[in-house]
Write a protein that holds these residues in place. Structure first.
Motif, PDB file in Angstrom:
ATOM      1  N   PRO A  78      12.591  19.673 -33.079  1.00  0.00           N
ATOM      2  CA  PRO A  78      11.700  19.167 -32.034  1.00  0.00           C
ATOM      3  C   PRO A  78      10.780  18.059 -32.528  1.00  0.00           C
ATOM      4  CG  PRO A  78      10.920  21.284 -32.813  1.00  0.00           C
ATOM      5  CD  PRO A  78      12.266  21.074 -33.445  1.00  0.00           C
ATOM      6  N   LYS A  79      10.347  17.234 -31.572  1.00  0.00           N
ATOM      7  CA  LYS A  79       9.395  16.167 -31.830  1.00  0.00           C
ATOM      8  C   LYS A  79       8.127  16.456 -31.027  1.00  0.00           C
ATOM      9  CE  LYS A  79      12.939  12.653 -32.601  1.00  0.00           C
ATOM     10  NZ  LYS A  79      13.425  11.294 -32.253  1.00  0.00           N
ATOM     11  N   PRO A  80       7.016  15.835 -31.399  1.00  0.00           N
ATOM     12  CA  PRO A  80       5.762  16.074 -30.656  1.00  0.00           C
ATOM     13  C   PRO A  80       5.903  15.859 -29.150  1.00  0.00           C
ATOM     14  CG  PRO A  80       5.272  14.946 -32.691  1.00  0.00           C
ATOM     15  CD  PRO A  80       6.780  15.005 -32.603  1.00  0.00           C
ATOM     16  N   GLU A  81       6.756  14.919 -28.743  1.00  0.00           N
ATOM     17  CA  GLU A  81       6.916  14.656 -27.304  1.00  0.00           C
ATOM     18  C   GLU A  81       7.640  15.778 -26.559  1.00  0.00           C
ATOM     19  OE1 GLU A  81       7.818  12.573 -29.799  1.00  0.00           O
ATOM     20  OE2 GLU A  81       9.715  11.531 -29.322  1.00  0.00           O
ATOM     21  N   ASP A  82       8.157  16.755 -27.286  1.00  0.00           N
ATOM     22  CA  ASP A  82       8.759  17.935 -26.650  1.00  0.00           C
ATOM     23  C   ASP A  82       7.689  18.961 -26.259  1.00  0.00           C
ATOM     24  OD1 ASP A  82      11.454  17.697 -29.003  1.00  0.00           O
ATOM     25  OD2 ASP A  82      11.419  17.019 -26.917  1.00  0.00           O
ATOM     26  N   SER A  83       6.452  18.729 -26.654  1.00  0.00           N
ATOM     27  CA  SER A  83       5.360  19.643 -26.297  1.00  0.00           C
ATOM     28  C   SER A  83       5.179  19.670 -24.789  1.00  0.00           C
ATOM     29  CB  SER A  83       4.054  19.192 -26.961  1.00  0.00           C
ATOM     30  OG  SER A  83       4.175  19.226 -28.364  1.00  0.00           O
ATOM     31  N   ALA A  84       5.225  20.865 -24.214  1.00  0.00           N
ATOM     32  CA  ALA A  84       5.123  21.049 -22.769  1.00  0.00           C
ATOM     33  C   ALA A  84       5.218  22.545 -22.496  1.00  0.00           C
ATOM     34  CB  ALA A  84       6.262  20.333 -22.033  1.00  0.00           C
ATOM     35  N   THR A  85       5.088  22.922 -21.231  1.00  0.00           N
ATOM     36  CA  THR A  85       5.396  24.291 -20.824  1.00  0.00           C
ATOM     37  C   THR A  85       6.802  24.301 -20.252  1.00  0.00           C
ATOM     38  OG1 THR A  85       3.088  24.862 -20.360  1.00  0.00           O
ATOM     39  CG2 THR A  85       4.777  26.179 -19.270  1.00  0.00           C
ATOM     40  N   TYR A  86       7.612  25.237 -20.725  1.00  0.00           N
ATOM     41  CA  TYR A  86       8.995  25.347 -20.255  1.00  0.00           C
ATOM     42  C   TYR A  86       9.097  26.559 -19.331  1.00  0.00           C
ATOM     43  CZ  TYR A  86      10.119  21.688 -23.511  1.00  0.00           C
ATOM     44  OH  TYR A  86      10.163  20.468 -24.142  1.00  0.00           O
ATOM     45  N   LEU A  87       9.571  26.292 -18.126  1.00  0.00           N
ATOM     46  CA  LEU A  87       9.664  27.312 -17.086  1.00  0.00           C
ATOM     47  C   LEU A  87      11.111  27.672 -16.820  1.00  0.00           C
ATOM     48  CD1 LEU A  87       7.166  25.697 -14.541  1.00  0.00           C
ATOM     49  CD2 LEU A  87       6.710  27.682 -15.966  1.00  0.00           C
ATOM     50  N   CYS A  88      11.335  28.949 -16.614  1.00  0.00           N
ATOM     51  CA  CYS A  88      12.649  29.465 -16.248  1.00  0.00           C
ATOM     52  C   CYS A  88      12.543  29.989 -14.823  1.00  0.00           C
ATOM     53  CB  CYS A  88      12.999  30.591 -17.224  1.00  0.00           C
ATOM     54  SG  CYS A  88      14.469  31.529 -16.841  1.00  0.00           S
ATOM     55  N   ALA A  89      13.587  29.814 -14.031  1.00  0.00           N
ATOM     56  CA  ALA A  89      13.566  30.292 -12.645  1.00  0.00           C
ATOM     57  C   ALA A  89      14.971  30.742 -12.264  1.00  0.00           C
ATOM     58  CB  ALA A  89      13.087  29.198 -11.696  1.00  0.00           C
ATOM     59  N   VAL A  90      15.046  31.687 -11.324  1.00  0.00           N
ATOM     60  CA  VAL A  90      16.351  32.181 -10.880  1.00  0.00           C
ATOM     61  C   VAL A  90      16.473  32.061  -9.370  1.00  0.00           C
ATOM     62  CG1 VAL A  90      16.617  33.772 -12.811  1.00  0.00           C
ATOM     63  CG2 VAL A  90      15.567  34.576 -10.682  1.00  0.00           C
ATOM     64  N   HIS A  91      17.713  31.946  -8.953  1.00  0.00           N
ATOM     65  CA  HIS A  91      18.060  31.982  -7.543  1.00  0.00           C
ATOM     66  C   HIS A  91      19.091  33.092  -7.396  1.00  0.00           C
ATOM     67  CE1 HIS A  91      20.118  30.144  -3.871  1.00  0.00           C
ATOM     68  NE2 HIS A  91      18.998  30.696  -3.477  1.00  0.00           N
ATOM     69  N   SER A  92      18.871  33.995  -6.453  1.00  0.00           N
ATOM     70  CA  SER A  92      19.733  35.176  -6.397  1.00  0.00           C
ATOM     71  C   SER A  92      20.380  35.357  -5.037  1.00  0.00           C
ATOM     72  CB  SER A  92      18.909  36.422  -6.748  1.00  0.00           C
ATOM     73  OG  SER A  92      18.041  36.727  -5.675  1.00  0.00           O
ATOM     74  N   ASP A  93      21.066  36.473  -4.893  1.00  0.00           N
ATOM     75  CA  ASP A  93      21.850  36.752  -3.687  1.00  0.00           C
ATOM     76  C   ASP A  93      21.042  37.216  -2.487  1.00  0.00           C
ATOM     77  OD1 ASP A  93      24.997  37.985  -5.051  1.00  0.00           O
ATOM     78  OD2 ASP A  93      24.367  36.031  -4.278  1.00  0.00           O
ATOM     79  N   THR A  94      19.733  37.120  -2.586  1.00  0.00           N
ATOM     80  CA  THR A  94      18.940  37.546  -1.426  1.00  0.00           C
ATOM     81  C   THR A  94      19.192  36.639  -0.234  1.00  0.00           C
ATOM     82  OG1 THR A  94      17.068  36.190  -2.110  1.00  0.00           O
ATOM     83  CG2 THR A  94      17.099  38.482  -2.853  1.00  0.00           C
ATOM     84  N   GLY A  95      19.826  35.530  -0.486  1.00  0.00           N
ATOM     85  CA  GLY A  95      20.136  34.629   0.618  1.00  0.00           C
ATOM     86  C   GLY A  95      19.057  33.604   0.895  1.00  0.00           C
ATOM     87  N   ARG A  96      17.951  33.712   0.181  1.00  0.00           N
ATOM     88  CA  ARG A  96      16.901  32.723   0.371  1.00  0.00           C
ATOM     89  C   ARG A  96      17.140  31.556  -0.581  1.00  0.00           C
ATOM     90  NH1 ARG A  96      11.489  35.523  -0.312  1.00  0.00           N
ATOM     91  NH2 ARG A  96      11.750  34.342  -2.224  1.00  0.00           N
ATOM     92  N   ARG A  97      16.484  30.457  -0.319  1.00  0.00           N
ATOM     93  CA  ARG A  97      16.680  29.289  -1.185  1.00  0.00           C
ATOM     94  C   ARG A  97      15.523  29.106  -2.150  1.00  0.00           C
ATOM     95  NH1 ARG A  97      18.964  25.147   3.396  1.00  0.00           N
ATOM     96  NH2 ARG A  97      20.524  26.580   4.171  1.00  0.00           N
ATOM     97  N   ALA A  98      14.574  30.018  -2.146  1.00  0.00           N
ATOM     98  CA  ALA A  98      13.434  29.841  -3.036  1.00  0.00           C
ATOM     99  C   ALA A  98      13.780  30.326  -4.425  1.00  0.00           C
ATOM    100  CB  ALA A  98      12.243  30.616  -2.501  1.00  0.00           C
ATOM    101  N   LEU A  99      13.100  29.776  -5.403  1.00  0.00           N
ATOM    102  CA  LEU A  99      13.257  30.173  -6.787  1.00  0.00           C
ATOM    103  C   LEU A  99      12.189  31.201  -7.145  1.00  0.00           C
ATOM    104  CD1 LEU A  99      13.782  26.645  -8.391  1.00  0.00           C
ATOM    105  CD2 LEU A  99      15.527  28.368  -7.929  1.00  0.00           C
ATOM    106  N   THR A 100      12.558  32.131  -8.026  1.00  0.00           N
ATOM    107  CA  THR A 100      11.586  33.043  -8.632  1.00  0.00           C
ATOM    108  C   THR A 100      11.357  32.564 -10.047  1.00  0.00           C
ATOM    109  OG1 THR A 100      12.350  34.898  -7.288  1.00  0.00           O
ATOM    110  CG2 THR A 100      11.088  35.419  -9.268  1.00  0.00           C
ATOM    111  N   PHE A 101      10.119  32.217 -10.356  1.00  0.00           N
ATOM    112  CA  PHE A 101       9.768  31.628 -11.647  1.00  0.00           C
ATOM    113  C   PHE A 101       9.200  32.656 -12.607  1.00  0.00           C
ATOM    114  CE2 PHE A 101      10.041  27.011 -11.538  1.00  0.00           C
ATOM    115  CZ  PHE A 101      10.233  26.751 -10.199  1.00  0.00           C
TER     116      PHE A 101
END
Lengths: 111, 113
Positions: A78-101
């Motif tokens: 990694p380099k200093p410019e990689d500093s950030a917050t990394y977020l993971c999110a899922v989309h599931s079979d509930t049929g909605r289009r929103a992400l759960t983060f």
């Protein structure tokens, strides 16, 4: 209810020191897992989508992998410019289009 | 060119006031969203519109009312603001269909005095 847990909460690395971020998920039928990068004062920036276990995607120093229960974001030299917050999110079979983060991993890369 | 733009970036107001946040996207997407990011940094869905039609309405107080005049715009109006409404609100958009990545604006930081 879909759940996403990210670890560690915070990670400090020296420049060039490779590491991995973890995203564990519990969903009713995974449709897709997303990784985002968020810089302070900015909105999340899309990095990758993974659809099925065994899939891998790469972009520069980042590589995302997926199993049936978790995803890893590997950061190589990694380099200093990689500093950030990394977020993971899922989309599931509930049929909605929103992400759960997840709550994210704050990465700091020191020169 | 800004893909998803929100205004204002900062909003400081007193409890009890009514305020609006505007969002516009120039990506040609059919679906737009509002998320709330709390102090613990969790992003939670509030609303989603597809082609001006409300498709997701989470358990959000009815003081919050989204309005989509066309598919490129999704505004958020909040009545009778409360201290607990202080947060960063993000607008996002995506193409229609599942698994399309969502593109986010830079957020509106709402502070209630």
């Amino acid at each position: 209810e879909d759940q996403v847990t990210q670890s560690p909460e915070a990670l400090r690395l020296q420049e060039g020191e490779s590491s991995s971020l973890n995203c564990s998920y519990t969903v009713s039928g995974l449709r897709g897992l997303f990784w985002y990068r968020q810089d302070p004062g900015k909105g999340p920036e899309f990095l990758f989508t993974l659809y099925s276990a065994g899939e891998e995607k790469e972009k520069e120093r980042l590589k995302a992998t997926l199993t049936k229960k978790e995803s890893f974001l590997h950061i190589t030299a990694p380099k200093p410019e990689d500093s950030a917050t990394y977020l993971c999110a899922v989309h599931s079979d509930t049929g909605r289009r929103a992400l759960t983060f997840g709550s994210g991993t704050r990465l700091q890369v020191q020169p | 060119d800004t893909a998803v733009s929100q205004t204002p970036k900062y909003l400081v107001t007193q409890m009890g006031n009514d305020k609006s946040i505007k969002c516009e996207q120039n990506l040609g997407h059919d679906t737009m969203y509002w998320y709330k990011q709390d102090s613990k940094k969790f992003l939670k869905i509030m609303f989603s519109y597809n082609n001006k039609e409300l498709i997701i309405n989470e358990t959000v107080p009815n003081r919050f009312s989204p309005k989509s005049p066309d598919k490129a715009h999704l505004n958020l109006h909040i009545n009778s603001l409360e201290l607990g409404d202080s947060a960063v609100y993000f607008c996002a958009s995506s193409q229609a269909g599942v698994n399309q990545p969502q593109h986010f604006g830079d957020g509106t930081r709402l502070s209630i005095l």
